[in-house]
Design a protein around this motif. Structure first.
Motif, PDB file in Angstrom:
ATOM      1  N   HIS A  63       5.739   6.708   4.321  1.00  0.00           N
ATOM      2  CA  HIS A  63       5.559   5.469   3.553  1.00  0.00           C
ATOM      3  C   HIS A  63       6.735   4.524   3.828  1.00  0.00           C
ATOM      4  O   HIS A  63       7.864   4.994   4.019  1.00  0.00           O
ATOM      5  CB  HIS A  63       5.518   5.857   2.071  1.00  0.00           C
ATOM      6  N   GLU A  92       0.562   7.377   4.742  1.00  0.00           N
ATOM      7  CA  GLU A  92       0.748   5.935   4.666  1.00  0.00           C
ATOM      8  C   GLU A  92       1.819   5.475   5.630  1.00  0.00           C
ATOM      9  O   GLU A  92       2.868   6.083   5.722  1.00  0.00           O
ATOM     10  CB  GLU A  92       1.207   5.495   3.264  1.00  0.00           C
ATOM     11  N   HIS A 128      -0.240   0.480   4.275  1.00  0.00           N
ATOM     12  CA  HIS A 128       0.231  -0.073   3.004  1.00  0.00           C
ATOM     13  C   HIS A 128       0.979  -1.367   3.320  1.00  0.00           C
ATOM     14  O   HIS A 128       1.834  -1.378   4.194  1.00  0.00           O
ATOM     15  CB  HIS A 128       1.159   0.963   2.360  1.00  0.00           C
ATOM     16  N   HIS A 153      -4.886  -0.164   2.630  1.00  0.00           N
ATOM     17  CA  HIS A 153      -5.219   0.474   1.356  1.00  0.00           C
ATOM     18  C   HIS A 153      -4.587  -0.299   0.190  1.00  0.00           C
ATOM     19  O   HIS A 153      -3.658  -1.077   0.375  1.00  0.00           O
ATOM     20  CB  HIS A 153      -4.781   1.953   1.392  1.00  0.00           C
ATOM     21  N   ASP A 204      -5.346   6.028  -5.911  1.00  0.00           N
ATOM     22  CA  ASP A 204      -3.890   6.013  -5.742  1.00  0.00           C
ATOM     23  C   ASP A 204      -3.215   6.785  -6.882  1.00  0.00           C
ATOM     24  O   ASP A 204      -2.069   6.547  -7.230  1.00  0.00           O
ATOM     25  CB  ASP A 204      -3.330   4.585  -5.647  1.00  0.00           C
TER      26      ASP A 204
HETATM   27 ZN    ZN Z   1       0.418   2.605  -0.721  1.00  0.00          ZN
END
Ligand code: ZN
Length: 258
Positions: A63, A92, A128, A153, A204
């Motif tokens: 992420h 992500e 993301h 997303h 999420d």
């Molecule tokens: Zn995210």
């Protein structure tokens, strides 16, 4: 219904994962994507998807919050995971300039490196983006011809941002954010621009509990996906069953899921 983003290994779920799972199944959730955001939870996600492939798939990625941890070791670990069939996407990954837990430079570097891995292993990108649209679009535009598929997303942006994504043939993931009258209702006017053939649904969880739920709940979970589906049915002017069916038909081929 398939929930394409659950942070299954986050601490708020530590005490009662089996109960959460049975509530999800009772609510009609047939499959859950356990989303990777670090090397560790990407590995955990792959493990549960190997153990219970009928219920779980995994993604593997770093992420943007953790982009500063990107190095040769994390790259090797993510590459290993991408070679598993149950790891169905790279992510992500992306950019989040809202809080900059990693610097923008670190985020851009880790994002570009991960796009290269998605290309190498021909896996979809699970992306993301927050407060970083211009940088994000610039990177995607350069690489769009090389990667197969991508989903943005938890889309929370403007109509113009949505147009940019649709033009680049990206899929869109929507969360309970659109059930939030304080910050998500402005999107209702342009959400119908997203063809159901490009739309996927996600909680999420444990984040982003749908605020249309009464009484309010503070920990989100996959069973609550139904509140998002109802909101979408209202927005599109079709039935709950239609949204459920069509988004599932979109999700399966996107992730090569039977
Ligand atoms: Zn995210």
């Amino acid at each position: 219904m398939i929930d394409i983003c659950v942070n299954w290994f986050k601490a708020p779920f530590d005490k009662d994962r089996e109960d959460i799972l049975s509530r999800a199944q009772d609510a009609g959730i047939t499959h859950i994507f356990s989303t990777g955001s670090t090397v560790e939870n990407s590995q955990q996600s792959a493990e549960i998807a190997k153990l219970r492939p009928e219920l779980f798939s995994a993604t593997a990625g770093i992420h943007p919050h953790y982009a500063s941890s990107w190095n040769k070791n994390s790259q090797d670990a993510i590459e290993q995971l991408l070679q598993l069939d149950v790891v169905r996407a790279l992510g992500e990954c992306g950019l989040d300039f809202n809080r900059n837990f990693s610097s923008p430079e670190e985020q851009i570097f880790a994002f570009e490196q991960q796009i290269e891995l998605a290309i190498k292993y021909q896996k979809p990108l699970f992306m993301h983006q927050r407060d970083a649209h211009d940088s994000f679009i610039k990177i995607i535009k350069e690489k769009r011809k090389d990667f197969t598929k991508g989903v943005v997303h938890c889309f929370t942006g403007t109509e113009e941002e949505l147009d940019d994504y649709l033009e680049l043939d990206l899929h869109i993931g929507l969360t309970g954010w659109i059930c939030d009258e304080r910050r998500g209702f402005h999107m209702h006017d342009f959400i119908p621009k997203i063809p159901l053939s490009r739309l996927m649904i996600e909680t999420d969880a444990p984040y982003l509990s749908p605020r249309t739920m009464k009484p309010r709940i503070h920990r989100n979970e996959p069973a609550f996906l139904v509140h998002l589906v109802q909101q979408l049915a209202d927005i599109y002017g079709c039935s709950f069953a239609e949204v459920a069916k069509q988004t599932e038909q979109t999700t399966k081929p996107f992730y090569n899921l039977d």
